[in-house]
Write an enzyme that holds these catalytic residues in place. Structure first.
Site, PDB file in Angstrom:
ATOM      1  N   HIS A 106       0.805  -1.232   0.000  1.00 50.22           N
ATOM      2  CA  HIS A 106       0.000   0.000   0.000  1.00 50.22           C
ATOM      3  C   HIS A 106       0.837   1.281   0.000  1.00 50.22           C
ATOM      4  O   HIS A 106       0.506   2.243   0.703  1.00 50.22           O
ATOM      5  CB  HIS A 106      -0.949   0.006   1.197  1.00 50.22           C
ATOM      6  CG  HIS A 106      -2.026  -1.036   1.132  1.00 50.22           C
ATOM      7  ND1 HIS A 106      -2.556  -1.509  -0.064  1.00 50.22           N
ATOM      8  CD2 HIS A 106      -2.673  -1.718   2.120  1.00 50.22           C
ATOM      9  CE1 HIS A 106      -3.492  -2.414   0.214  1.00 50.22           C
ATOM     10  NE2 HIS A 106      -3.581  -2.551   1.512  1.00 50.22           N
ATOM     11  N   HIS A 181      -9.881   1.712   0.814  1.00 52.67           N
ATOM     12  CA  HIS A 181      -9.713   0.573   1.732  1.00 52.67           C
ATOM     13  C   HIS A 181     -10.737   0.544   2.873  1.00 52.67           C
ATOM     14  O   HIS A 181     -10.422   0.118   3.989  1.00 52.67           O
ATOM     15  CB  HIS A 181      -8.290   0.603   2.304  1.00 52.67           C
ATOM     16  CG  HIS A 181      -7.739  -0.739   2.671  1.00 52.67           C
ATOM     17  ND1 HIS A 181      -8.307  -1.528   3.652  1.00 52.67           N
ATOM     18  CD2 HIS A 181      -6.687  -1.435   2.201  1.00 52.67           C
ATOM     19  CE1 HIS A 181      -7.598  -2.642   3.776  1.00 52.67           C
ATOM     20  NE2 HIS A 181      -6.603  -2.609   2.905  1.00 52.67           N
ATOM     21  N   GLU A 313     -11.657  -3.657  -2.508  1.00 54.79           N
ATOM     22  CA  GLU A 313     -10.659  -2.696  -2.966  1.00 54.79           C
ATOM     23  C   GLU A 313     -10.432  -2.837  -4.474  1.00 54.79           C
ATOM     24  O   GLU A 313      -9.636  -3.664  -4.912  1.00 54.79           O
ATOM     25  CB  GLU A 313      -9.334  -2.933  -2.228  1.00 54.79           C
ATOM     26  CG  GLU A 313      -9.455  -2.989  -0.712  1.00 54.79           C
ATOM     27  CD  GLU A 313      -8.271  -3.714  -0.073  1.00 54.79           C
ATOM     28  OE1 GLU A 313      -7.115  -3.349  -0.379  1.00 54.79           O
ATOM     29  OE2 GLU A 313      -8.491  -4.649   0.720  1.00 54.79           O
TER      30      GLU A 313
END
Length: 348
Positions: A106, A181, A313
């Protein structure tokens, strides 16, 4: 004579993490400029009674302290995992932060979720919206080139929210894959686990992973496996067959299209009759069942544990930068990356 700070540093220093509201009288969303984070989203259920259906905290402090396992935020420059935190682009080798050894996850140690974005516009009214901007500099977390990023949340109807994420590389080609998210629990954020939620995912394939949750490069049919959500089924039905739970990228390859977006997923909570239909233009979607959430002290004294929420996501495929047969996530300078998500809530 003291050196004056540059305008950019000054404006960053002036900005503090705050929470903003979008409210159309039926749906209420609270969003922070820290990571464009949805901290609360309230929609009505079968009795017309509203509930907050996202995991999160009451104030910005816990987010600033890093207590959120990516609750509600936008992650980038590259969502999901990059194997060994390494990739080669146009003959140059790059290393990015290994914040989840042995991989980068991420965007690294201080990804877009941990940055304070600038509020470019905040509109009230029937279709309230808020636009955030962020300038990601060359070399940030090891990534090549500067990127201008914008994210706009809009309440497009009484129970629909749209998110438009855009990014333009300024001077070098670079991988870009943003993801939202949020952890959803349609029975209410404080209602326990989501194992009784029913889920349908318009994907005939997933990208299977190795022991470090990195895709092997294979594209595997879901038919006859515990990963098959082509027809609606209970989240908990086969979850015990997939290790800690679902944390897999689904190949969005069979959803009907509407306004340039594909139907990605439908989530239904039988107890409240709330339904979420998600539409997106992204090629993949990480379906994650909150497998690592453990004793997190959330809003209003709620305690979130394993499977307290599920994430949808929409994204480029994980580790696509190192996997030639996956759709490319490289964006050229001047070209525009777009990831649009439409969250349609209803009762059925």
């Amino acid at each position: 004579m003291p050196i004056e700070p540059s305008r950019e540093t000054e404006s960053m220093a002036d900005q503090k993490a705050e929470i903003f509201e979008l409210n159309n009288g039926i749906m209420r969303v609270l969003i922070s400029n820290l990571g464009c984070t949805i901290t609360s989203l309230s929609v009505p259920g079968k009795d017309g009674k509203s509930a907050d259906v996202v995991l999160g905290f009451d104030s910005v402090e816990p987010y600033l302290k890093g207590l959120a396992p990516y609750f509600g935020c936008i992650v980038g420059r590259v969502a999901n995992r990059i194997k060994d935190g390494k990739f080669t682009l146009n003959g140059t080798d790059y290393s990015v932060s290994l914040n989840r050894p042995p991989n980068s996850l991420h965007g690294g140690n201080k990804g877009y979720d941990k940055q304070i974005w600038q509020v470019a516009e905040h509109k009230k009214g029937d279709n309230p919206s808020i636009t955030f901007k962020y300038h990601s500099h060359d070399g940030e977390e090891g990534y090549p080139g500067s990127v201008s990023v914008t994210a706009t949340y809009t309440l497009t109807s009484s129970t629909t929210m749209r998110l438009d994420m855009e990014a333009v590389p300024e001077n070098k080609p670079t991988p870009i894959s943003l993801a939202q998210h949020t952890y959803w629990n349609l029975a209410g954020h404080n209602s326990g686990d989501v194992l009784d939620h029913r889920v349908q995912i318009w994907a005939n394939h997933i990208t299977p992973v190795d022991e470090n949750t990195v895709p092997t490069g294979e594209i595997m049919p879901v038919k006859g496996t515990p990963f098959d959500f082509t027809a609606e089924r209970r989240v908990g039905e086969s979850i015990h067959e997939v290790g800690l739970g679902y944390d897999h990228n689904y190949v969005l390859d069979c959803g009907e299209e509407k306004e340039g977006l594909k139907h990605a997923a439908k989530v239904r909570d039988p107890s409240s009759s709330r339904v979420l239909n998600l539409w997106s233009n992204a090629p993949g979607m990480q379906f994650y069942t909150g497998n690592y959430v453990n004793c997190v002290q959330g809003k209003g004294g709620a305690v979130y544990n394993k499977h307290a929420g599920l994430c949808l996501e929409t994204q480029g495929f994980p580790n696509a930068i190192n996997t030639p047969n996956f759709p490319s996530v490289v964006v050229q300078p001047g070209d525009k990356y777009r990831n649009t998500m439409l969250f349609e809530f209803s009762v059925e």
